[in-house]
Design an enzyme around this catalytic site. Sequence first.
Site: not given
Ligand code: PLP
Length: 393
Positions: A59, A185
């Site tokens: 972990r 993101d």
């Molecule tokens: C898919 C996605 C997520 C979430 O990710 P997971 O791997 O599905 O948990 C977050 N941000 C964006 C822009 C995404 O396309």
Amino acid sequence: MPNEQQHQHRTKGGFETRAIHAGYEPDEATGAVIPPIYATSTYKQDGVGGLRGGYEYSRSANPTRTALEGNIASLEGGERGFAFASGLAAEDTIIRALCKPGDHAVIPDDAYGGTHRLFDKVARPWGLAHSSAPVSDVDAVRAAIRPGETKLVWIETPTNPLLNIGDIEALASVAHDAGALLVVDNTFATPYLQQPLGLGADVVVHSTTKYAGGHSDVVGGAVVVRTLELAEAISFHQNAMGAVAGPFDSWLTLRGLKTLGVRMDRHCDNAEKVVDFLTGHPAVGQVFYPGLPEHPGHAVASKQMKRYGGIISFRTTGGEQHALEVCARAEVFTLGESLGGVESLIEHPGRMTHASVAGTDLEVPDDLIRLSVGIESVDDLLADLDRALAIGG
Ligand SMILES: *Cc1c(COP(=O)(O)O)cnc(C)c1O
């Protein structure tokens, strides 16, 4: 800590060189050029506390995960990287590492649905308030900040599914002026097209499920941070919360990252040709792609992105029914959610990825179609769309 070794491994060189080499040196014992999948939970100690390479329990750290973490840190140009079980696990860890109950965050008004749900249904009951603002409007983001309370300004760029663009450099200074951190993101752009930390962002988060993994065969997430202080906070919470990427998932994601540059270039090449095709088609209305000069975010995208990515959204002229038929008729474009894999996908956001925001401000037009343009032969993609788009076809 093994993670401190991340930077000893070939962090120099161009993007593609680092994508292939950063994070791992051929195995001491065997010379294996690819990191083994270390399917082990624990490690033999040479006497009490005598850890080999810092590994104690998987972990906390696992060598396959360490290789991935070093690789993605290098690609994003960050201090350290961290790999998680999913993009949302990565996001949750950021939130709880960097905020406490009573704090406030600003999020995109068109945030990824799962991100919105995490802030609204999980973080808010825990005590983190949030406000939404359009990432393309710097003044609106500034106005949404609550001085003294806002700890995070969280953006996506491009956003989903309308591909709005946030000015990372401008938003970093808005966040920093208010004593907040900017989280980007970077799932849609990937570090090949856009490196937010170099533009002033503090934290980058990924759903590596998408382009980073790139083959639709693994769910994962990653965080890369700009400073040692942030690295310590994320590192502590990664271990304390435990939503880590397993060794096999780490291995798949690392394998995907090695080809990120060539894949992204082909995704972009194909997307540009699909955009050209769509903009001239009688059954197609508005096309959303940041590479189009008329896209409202085009100038900012051109400044901060190398190219414009593989996601395209467009409206059909035949209304919702036609949009649904187009999705059903496409064959090379597979009808499905998610994005960023080598295979092309088509979906109807109103009924699929964005169904949960129907009736809210985030509702998307019902004649909207989203494409994740893959890396198949582009002629096949164009022929497939042409056939699927035929009205009454
Ligand atoms: C898919 C996605 C997520 C979430 O990710 P997971 O791997 O599905 O948990 C977050 N941000 C964006 C822009 C995404 O396309």
